[in-house]
Scaffold this active site. Structure first.
Site, PDB file in Angstrom:
ATOM      1  N   CYS A 113       0.813  -1.225   0.000  1.00  0.00           N
ATOM      2  CA  CYS A 113       0.000   0.000   0.000  1.00  0.00           C
ATOM      3  C   CYS A 113       0.843   1.271   0.000  1.00  0.00           C
ATOM      4  O   CYS A 113       0.355   2.337  -0.367  1.00  0.00           O
ATOM      5  CB  CYS A 113      -0.945   0.007   1.191  1.00  0.00           C
ATOM      6  SG  CYS A 113      -2.163  -1.332   1.171  1.00  0.00           S
ATOM      7  N   HIS A 250      -3.300   7.561   1.766  1.00  0.00           N
ATOM      8  CA  HIS A 250      -3.691   6.231   1.302  1.00  0.00           C
ATOM      9  C   HIS A 250      -5.090   5.932   1.809  1.00  0.00           C
ATOM     10  O   HIS A 250      -5.409   6.145   2.984  1.00  0.00           O
ATOM     11  CB  HIS A 250      -2.693   5.198   1.839  1.00  0.00           C
ATOM     12  CG  HIS A 250      -3.146   3.784   1.685  1.00  0.00           C
ATOM     13  ND1 HIS A 250      -3.634   3.286   0.501  1.00  0.00           N
ATOM     14  CD2 HIS A 250      -3.185   2.760   2.580  1.00  0.00           C
ATOM     15  CE1 HIS A 250      -3.957   2.010   0.666  1.00  0.00           C
ATOM     16  NE2 HIS A 250      -3.694   1.675   1.916  1.00  0.00           N
ATOM     17  N   ASN A 280     -10.016  -0.102  -0.465  1.00  0.00           N
ATOM     18  CA  ASN A 280      -8.559  -0.007  -0.412  1.00  0.00           C
ATOM     19  C   ASN A 280      -7.992  -0.595  -1.706  1.00  0.00           C
ATOM     20  O   ASN A 280      -8.030  -1.797  -1.913  1.00  0.00           O
ATOM     21  CB  ASN A 280      -8.038  -0.775   0.810  1.00  0.00           C
ATOM     22  CG  ASN A 280      -6.530  -0.677   0.976  1.00  0.00           C
ATOM     23  OD1 ASN A 280      -5.812  -0.257   0.068  1.00  0.00           O
ATOM     24  ND2 ASN A 280      -6.042  -1.085   2.129  1.00  0.00           N
TER      25      ASN A 280
END
Length: 323
Positions: A113, A250, A280
């Site tokens: 990520c 993020h 996500n």
């Protein structure tokens, strides 16, 4: 001095939209349960046969169009992904061919990520060192391919997508009033690799595996480490939280986003949040959020932007740039 300035931004989302109710058909969960724990309402899943490079090519073309450039104007492609098309070659080279780019070089970055933060830092270094003048930086993922559909704590959180931006070398005055990347801050700590990982691997099991996450542990590390990295990257550039115009974090979990903003005393009015619509998307989430913010008039030329992410590794970091 030379700065790596943003010239174009674009994104792509697969056509299939999956709302939270879809998971209730095979899991003991609910729309309210998912929203209350993550803020996620829907996400996009890639179609059968649609690969990470397919998503990346769409996003890259959008960024090139926005920059008014052709593929052969680009010197390098840096692609962040944890879901490559193949073990090798690098997915970036597949994108290079798909764009019709016949010069330069292309490579992948794998920091889960935090991948796009790492890719931005690498692209910035290429430009500052004179290795490249224009770099296409991409984050692209098909996380739906590594989900354990029996694990309600993880499979509801992730989606597929891609985002891309074009960086170009330009002269600046060497102050924090310059446009472009002003500072980067990268970290990793492999002692915590077990709290967010995929069970398979070429060398270890010769399988793809499934994503596994200790959610509470990840949350505990996320807010503290993201806030510290953000403070450090601002200090490197000589700015404070009051100077920040826009925060593009993020998009993992709305509680992590709000918790980090609160720890930094940054008002949520400055924070771009898209997790409700995309879930996500790992390395794709930051450029995707940047592109959406740009297209919805929430990101403007000259604004001071901080972006940060944490992912498996653990790997984390932040980038400060003036748009």
């Amino acid at each position: 001095m030379i700065r790596a300035q943003v010239r174009g931004i674009g994104h792509y989302l697969p056509e299939r939209v999956v709302d939270n109710d879809w998971f209730t058909t095979f899991l003991d969960t609910s729309d309210e349960w998912i929203r209350s724990r993550s803020g996620i309402e829907r996400r996009h899943f890639a179609a059968p046969g649609q690969t990470t490079s397919d998503l990346a090519i769409h996003a890259a073309r959008a960024a090139l169009d926005d920059a008014g450039m052709a593929a052969d104007d680009i010197d390098a492609i840096v692609l962040a992904t944890s879901t490559p098309d193949l073990t090798f070659p690098a997915t970036a080279t597949i994108v290079q061919a798909g764009l019709g780019m016949t010069r330069g070089f292309a490579f992948d970055v794998q920091a889960v990520c935090a991948g796009f933060i790492y890719a931005l830092a690498n692209a910035n270094a290429l430009i500052l060192s004179g290795q490249a003048k224009r770099v296409l930086v991409i984050g692209a993922e098909t996380f739906s391919r590594i989900m354990n559909w029996d694990d309600r704590g993880t499979c509801v959180l992730f989606g597929d997508g891609a985002g891309a931006l074009v960086l170009e070398a330009a002269e600046g005055d060497g102050t924090n009033a310059d446009r472009g990347i002003l500072a980067t801050d990268l970290h990793s700590d492999g002692r915590f690799r077990d709290i967010l990982q995929v069970s398979g691997g070429v060398s270890s099991s010769q399988t793809t595996g499934h994503l596994m996450m200790a959610g509470k542990e990840v949350f505990r590390h996320a807010v503290e480490k993201l806030a510290k990295s953000t403070v450090d990257v601002m200090a490197k550039a000589g700015v404070t939280a009051d100077d920040i115009d826009r925060v593009i974090p993020h998009q993992a979990n709305v509680r992590i986003i709000t918790g980090t903003a609160r720890k930094l005393s940054l008002p949520m009015e400055k924070v771009v949040v898209t997790v409700q619509d995309h879930g996500n998307t790992s390395a794709a989430s930051i450029p995707l959020a940047m592109s959406v913010a740009r297209r919805t008039d929430r990101l403007h030329d000259g604004e001071l932007v901080v972006t940060e992410a944490i992912g498996g590794g653990l790997s984390w970091g932040a980038v400060l740039l003036r748009w």
